[in-house]
Design an enzyme around this catalytic site. Structure first.
Site, PDB file in Angstrom:
ATOM      1  N   SER A  19      -3.397   8.855   6.074  1.00 18.92           N
ATOM      2  CA  SER A  19      -2.501   8.023   6.875  1.00 18.92           C
ATOM      3  C   SER A  19      -1.558   7.239   5.970  1.00 18.92           C
ATOM      4  CB  SER A  19      -3.304   7.062   7.758  1.00 18.92           C
ATOM      5  OG  SER A  19      -3.791   5.979   6.996  1.00 18.92           O
TER       6      SER A  19
ATOM      7  N   SER B 136      -1.029   3.879   5.692  1.00 18.23           N
ATOM      8  CA  SER B 136      -1.265   2.439   5.539  1.00 18.23           C
ATOM      9  C   SER B 136      -1.045   1.939   4.118  1.00 18.23           C
ATOM     10  CB  SER B 136      -2.678   2.083   5.994  1.00 18.23           C
ATOM     11  OG  SER B 136      -3.642   2.564   5.079  1.00 18.23           O
TER      12      SER B 136
ATOM     13  N   LYS C  10      -7.680   0.248   0.782  1.00 17.33           N
ATOM     14  CA  LYS C  10      -6.704  -0.838   0.898  1.00 17.33           C
ATOM     15  C   LYS C  10      -6.600  -1.527  -0.459  1.00 17.33           C
ATOM     16  CE  LYS C  10      -6.644  -0.282   5.457  1.00 17.33           C
ATOM     17  NZ  LYS C  10      -5.510   0.377   6.127  1.00 17.33           N
TER      18      LYS C  10
ATOM     19  N   SER D 230      -0.701  -1.270   8.984  1.00 22.75           N
ATOM     20  CA  SER D 230      -2.020  -1.174   8.363  1.00 22.75           C
ATOM     21  C   SER D 230      -3.038  -1.958   9.174  1.00 22.75           C
ATOM     22  CB  SER D 230      -1.973  -1.716   6.927  1.00 22.75           C
ATOM     23  OG  SER D 230      -3.261  -1.759   6.369  1.00 22.75           O
TER      24      SER D 230
END
Length: 304
Positions: free
Chosen positions: A109, A111, A166, A269
Site C-alpha cells: 500500500s 502509506s 511505519k 496512513s
C-alpha cells in the site's frame, strides 16, 4: 497498511520440524535398518553364487554387477525420505535467516510513500532491536531500542497476524503534538523544507512534498491540503487517555515500553493516530533496504 502473511513463520517452523524428524530418524535408525536388511540379502546372494559356482551353474542373476545393483536397490532411500532429507537443511537455513537475521517483505500500500512505494521488496533487520524467539516473538536478548526516524515493521496491535510498517515518531516518554500537519516532539518544532509537489501516478493527483527533519533524521513526507487537520474517529485504544484530539490535530504522551508510529504519506496512513501505540513485544525489525521492485529497478538501494 502493510499486511503480510502472518502464519508463514509458523508454517515454515512446522515444515522444518517434520522434515527434521524424518531426516533424524533416517540418519540414526531407518538407514541402519536398510543396511542390515541389505547385508542379510547380500550374504544370501553371495552364498548362492558360491553354490552355483561349485556346481558349475551360471545364472543370469549371478552375473557381475548384479550384486552392486541389488545393494543399491536395498539401501536406496524411499522417495518421501529422500525429499524430506533434501528439503530439511534448506528449510532450516531459511527459517534461521528470516527469524534471526533478515526477513523480506513486500509493500502492498501507499502509506509510506514517497519513502517506500507499492511493490517495493524490502529487507528487515531482525536483530537490531533485540533477539526474539520466532513464532511467539519474545525478546530474549536486548540489543538496541527503536529511535525516532526509524522505519519499523511491527505486529498490528488490533490483529497480531498482520504486519505493518511505519516510521517511529515517538519513543517512550515523548510528548508528540501534530498540529496543522506539523510535528512537535517534546516541545521542539520539527523543521520542514518544501520540495516539488509529488505526482501520484496511480490517481493522477499532486500532493505537497516536504523534507522533514525528525530530530536529526531527514526524510520525505507527503501531505494532502484537501484532507482535514483533525483525526476522524480514533479508536478507544489502550492508553488513549494519554492523547487529546481537537480540530487542529492531536497531542499524545508515549507510555513506557511503547512507540508512536506514523506513515510518511501523512494524510493517507492508518497509524497510531487512529489505533494507538505499538508495544515493544510487537516489534518485528528495522526496515533498511529495497532489494527489488519489478516495475522500477532504480528503486533498489537503502533508504532513510
Amino acid at each position: 497498511m502493510q499486511a503480510l502473511l502472518g502464519n508463514f513463520a509458523l508454517i515454515l517452523f512446522v515444515l522444518m520440524v517434520v522434515t527434521g524428524v524424518v531426516w533424524f530418524a533416517d540418519t540414526f535408525f531407518l538407514s541402519k535398518q536398510r543396511r542390515a536388511r541389505a547385508d542379510a540379502a547380500l550374504a544370501e546372494f553371495d552364498a548362492r553364487v558360491a553354490r552355483d559356482k561349485a556346481e558349475g551353474i551360471e545364472r543370469e542373476g549371478s552375473m557381475p554387477g548384479k550384486r552392486a545393483e541389488l545393494e543399491a536397490k536395498l539401501t536406496k532411500q524411499p522417495a518421501w525420505i529422500e525429499y524430506s532429507g533434501s528439503f530439511f537443511p534448506v528449510i532450516a537455513l531459511v527459517f534461521f535467516l528470516r527469524s534471526f537475521l533478515y526477513e523480506p517483505f513486500k509493500i502492498p500500500s501507499s502509506s509510506m510513500v514517497p519513502t517506500l512505494l507499492v511493490g517495493d521488496l524490502i529487507l528487515v533487520n531482525k536483530y537490531t532491536y533485540g533477539i526474539r524467539l520466532p513464532i511467539i516473538n519474545k525478546k530474549i536478548i536486548d540489543v538496541n531500542n527503536p529511535q525516532r526516524g526509524d522505519v519499523m515493521v511491527f505486529k498490528y496491535p488490533k490483529d497480531l497476524t498482520v504486519d505493518y510498517i511505519k516510521r517511529v515518531v515517538g519513543v517512550p516518554g515523548d510528548k508528540i503534538v501534530y498540529k496543522n500537519k506539523r510535528l512537535t516532539v517534546n516541545g521542539e518544532e520539527i523543521s520542514y523544507k518544501p520540495l516539488p509537489d509529488y505526482l501520484d501516478d496511480e490517481n493522477l493527483t499532486y500532493y505537497k512534498q516536504w523534507q522533514e527533519n525528525l530530530t536529526g533524521v531527514e526524510h520525505k513526507i507527503l501531505t494532502d491540503e484537501r484532507a482535514p487537520n483533525f483525526v476522524p474517529n480514533p479508536d478507544a485504544f489502550p492508553h488513549h487517555e494519554l492523547c487529546t484530539y481537537n480540530a487542529e490535530g492531536f497531542a499524545c504522551t508515549v507510555p513506557p515500553g511503547e512507540y508512536f508510529m506514523m506513515g510518511d504519506n501523512r494524510d493517507n496512513s492508518l497509524d497510531s493516530r487512529y489505533w494507538g501505540f505499538v508495544p515493544d513485544q510487537n516489534i518485528v525489525g528495522k526496515a533498511f533496504f529495497v532489494w527489488m521492485n519489478l516495475g522500477n529497478l532504480k528503486r533498489i538501494g537503502g533508504f532513510q
